[in-house]
Enzyme design. Sequence first.
Site, PDB file in Angstrom:
ATOM      1  N   CYS A   1       0.832  -1.205   0.000  1.00 45.49           N
ATOM      2  CA  CYS A   1       0.000   0.000   0.000  1.00 45.49           C
ATOM      3  C   CYS A   1       0.866   1.255   0.000  1.00 45.49           C
ATOM      4  O   CYS A   1       1.361   1.676   1.048  1.00 45.49           O
ATOM      5  CB  CYS A   1      -0.933  -0.010   1.210  1.00 45.49           C
ATOM      6  SG  CYS A   1      -1.999   1.430   1.284  1.00 45.49           S
TER       7      CYS A   1
ATOM      8  N   CYS B   1      -0.478   4.118   2.077  1.00 38.83           N
ATOM      9  CA  CYS B   1      -0.283   3.966   3.529  1.00 38.83           C
ATOM     10  C   CYS B   1       1.173   4.226   3.913  1.00 38.83           C
ATOM     11  O   CYS B   1       1.457   4.907   4.892  1.00 38.83           O
ATOM     12  CB  CYS B   1      -0.610   2.554   4.003  1.00 38.83           C
ATOM     13  SG  CYS B   1      -2.083   1.822   3.319  1.00 38.83           S
ATOM     14  N   ASP B   2       2.093   3.657   3.174  1.00 39.45           N
ATOM     15  CA  ASP B   2       3.479   3.583   3.640  1.00 39.45           C
ATOM     16  C   ASP B   2       4.482   4.434   2.851  1.00 39.45           C
ATOM     17  O   ASP B   2       5.624   4.586   3.277  1.00 39.45           O
ATOM     18  CB  ASP B   2       3.956   2.121   3.594  1.00 39.45           C
ATOM     19  CG  ASP B   2       3.134   1.245   4.531  1.00 39.45           C
ATOM     20  OD1 ASP B   2       2.664   1.762   5.548  1.00 39.45           O
ATOM     21  OD2 ASP B   2       2.945   0.051   4.229  1.00 39.45           O
TER      22      ASP B   2
END
Length: 306
Positions: free
Chosen positions: A134, A137-138
Site C-alpha cells: 500500500c 499507507c506507507d
Amino acid sequence: MEEVKVLIIGSGPAGYTAAIYASRANLQPVLYEGIEPGGQLTTTTEIENFPGYPEGVDGNRMMADLRRQAERFGAQIRTGAVTQADLSSRPFHVIVDGTHELRAESLIIATGASAKYLGLPSETKFRGQGVSACATCDGFFYRKKDVAVIGGGDTACEEATYLASLCRKVYMVVRKPQLRASKAMQERVFRTPNIEVLFEHNTAEVLGDDSGVTGLLLRRSDGSESRIDVAGMFLAIGHHPNTELFADQLELDREGYIKVQPGTSKTSVEGVFAAGDVKDPHYRQAITAAASGCIAALDCERFLLR
Ligand code: NDP
C-alpha cells in the site's frame, strides 16, 4: 441454536464501524473477527491519512480503539471465523469455526480483500520492514529514497506516480514487455522523469539486512540477473476479495467483488449487506471502508424495521 439480529463478518474499519452503528441502534450485533483480526491495517505501520489523527495513528491501535468503541455500545466481538454460510433462506444459517451454528436475521459482510504477494520467503521476511502492498499507507516513510513497484496494471502505475512525488527514484518491475494499465495511466508513468520501467523483469529475491530492505535481485527470462538498490518494495499485482464463502450465493463481479446496488450496501440477497474492500476494487482506503460500514449498518437497520 443461537439466534442473532445482525451478524457482522470481518473486523477491519468497515466491520467495526458497522458494529458501532448497529449497537448504537440497539440491534445487539455479533461480530466475528475472522482469521486476521483488525484486517489489513494491522499489517501497515502508521496511518497518517485518517482524518482526526494529526500525529498519525498506529494501525493496530486504531483497530483496538474501533473495537472498544463498538463494545462500549454492546456489540459482541468474538474470535472466530465463519466457515460456512447458507444464504438461501432467512434467517441465514451460519457456521463458525466448523462447529458453532447461528441463525442471523441479517448479515453484514466486511471480509475485506487481501493483497496478492509474489510468495517469496524473503518477501515474507521483510513484510512491514520495506515490503508493503500500500503506497498510500506507507509511501511517506520512503521520502527521498529509491523504491520499486512490482506490477504493470493501473494500481502499479498509480502507486508509482504517487511514490515518484515523494521518492528520489521509482523502479517499476514489470514481467511483460508492456504495461497492462490504461493508456492514460501509462502516459503519466512515461512522463514522470524519476520513474524507470524495467520491462520483462521478475523479482527473484528481496535483499536486506537488520535495517530492512536494501535491494531486489531481478531475473529476466533468459536467466540473466541484476540488482537494484531500493529501500522499499511495493506490491501492486492485484488484490483478491475474500468472497469464497459466498461465491455461488451472491452476485459477484468478474474479479469476485460483491456487487451492491449503487449508492447502497444492498447485495443481490435481501438482508445481506456488504461493506469495505470486499465490494470496493477502487478506493480501498480505511476512511472509505469505515464510511461504507456505516452505510451497511443504516441499510440493515432500515431492513429490520420493515
Ligand atoms: P491488474 O490485474 O490490472 O494488474 C496486475 C498487474 O500485476 C499486471 O501488470 C500483472 O502482470 C502483474 N502481475 C500479476 N501477478 C504477477 C506476478 N506474480 N509477478 C509479477 N507481476 C504480476 O490489477 P490492478 O490492481 O492494477 O487493477 C485492478 C483493477 O482495478 C483493474 O481493472 C484496474 O483497471 C482497476 N484500477 C483502476 C484505477 C483507475 O482507474 N484509476 C486505479 C487502480 C486500479 P500481467 O500484465 O503480466 O498479467
